[in-house]
Design an enzyme around this catalytic site. Sequence first.
Site: not given
Ligand SMILES: Nc1ncnc(NCCc2cnc(NC(=O)Nc3cccc(C(F)(F)F)c3)s2)c1Br
Length: 273
Positions: A20-21, A23-28, A137, A155, A172
């Site tokens: 789906l996308g 992020g910095k730390f990994g994929h969804v 954020d 997030d 940012t």
């Molecule tokens: N269509 C979609 N439907 C649902 N989700 C989607 N993408 C994921 C959105 C997120 C929700 N929550 C998140 N949380 C974190 O990423 N947390 C996170 C990650 C690394 C480090 C850390 C930390 F350790 F630094 F806190 C905390 S990412 C999409 Br695209």
Amino acid sequence: DAAVDQKRWTLNDFDIGKPLGRGKFGHVYLAREKRSNHIVALKVLFKNQLKQSQVEHQLRREVEIQSHLRHPNILRLYGYFYDQKRVYLILEYAAKGELYKELQKCKYFSERRAATYVASLARALIYCHGKHVIHRDIKPENLLVGAQGELKIADFGWSVHTFNRRRTMCGTLDYLPPEMVESVEHDANVDIWSLGILCYEFLYGVPPFEAKEHSDTYRRIVQVDLKFPSRPVVSSAAKDLITQMLVKDSSQRLPLKKLLEHPWIVQNADPSG
Ligand SMILES: Nc1ncnc(NCCc2cnc(NC(=O)Nc3cccc(C(F)(F)F)c3)s2)c1Br
């Protein structure tokens, strides 16, 4: 619901679908829980990356905070599990994806769409602040869109309970209010500032204090160097709301409850959100 929270999940409980996308730390990934056929989003984080960045405590705080939040404009975090190398977040799936892609596609939003988004974010933040949670954020990258076009704040990796305000620098710079950029004490009013930045970006397509160099953005933020371009044409009611939110003294920012009564919101936001 209790079953979802207490159950020990493993990867075998899910069929994994398309990415789906990233992020910095990994994929969804899109995923389906096999027993219930419930569609979710599964965020995969690599433990060694989390360790390197020393953010494990933030992740634990996010899971803890999110487990108590239930609001239509806040993306649910149903639970998490881990294996040898990865941590998995089980998230509500937002069928219409990431808001920032939508903003890039149509450059900027109509006043009605912008006001509808700002009103639903204000309601979600009123709910969070009522539980002593500040997000810290709020930016387009952390906003998702549900199947009915409703906005979902996601997030909470940078959120905190207000009694233990932290001074760590966040993502940012663009969305940070003066008190965070100057890393002094901050409170829930930081989210009002970021919502004001977002409202400006929804209407103009760029954040108000954007500059080439970090140092210039920093200066424009602390000086609240707010300018409204002549194009696109934006109503004076919208500019008035933004001006009341982007105030350096955090105690003087328009309270979120008052935002929902502002003429621009009342006249433009779709009540269903
Ligand atoms: N269509 C979609 N439907 C649902 N989700 C989607 N993408 C994921 C959105 C997120 C929700 N929550 C998140 N949380 C974190 O990423 N947390 C996170 C990650 C690394 C480090 C850390 C930390 F350790 F630094 F806190 C905390 S990412 C999409 Br695209």
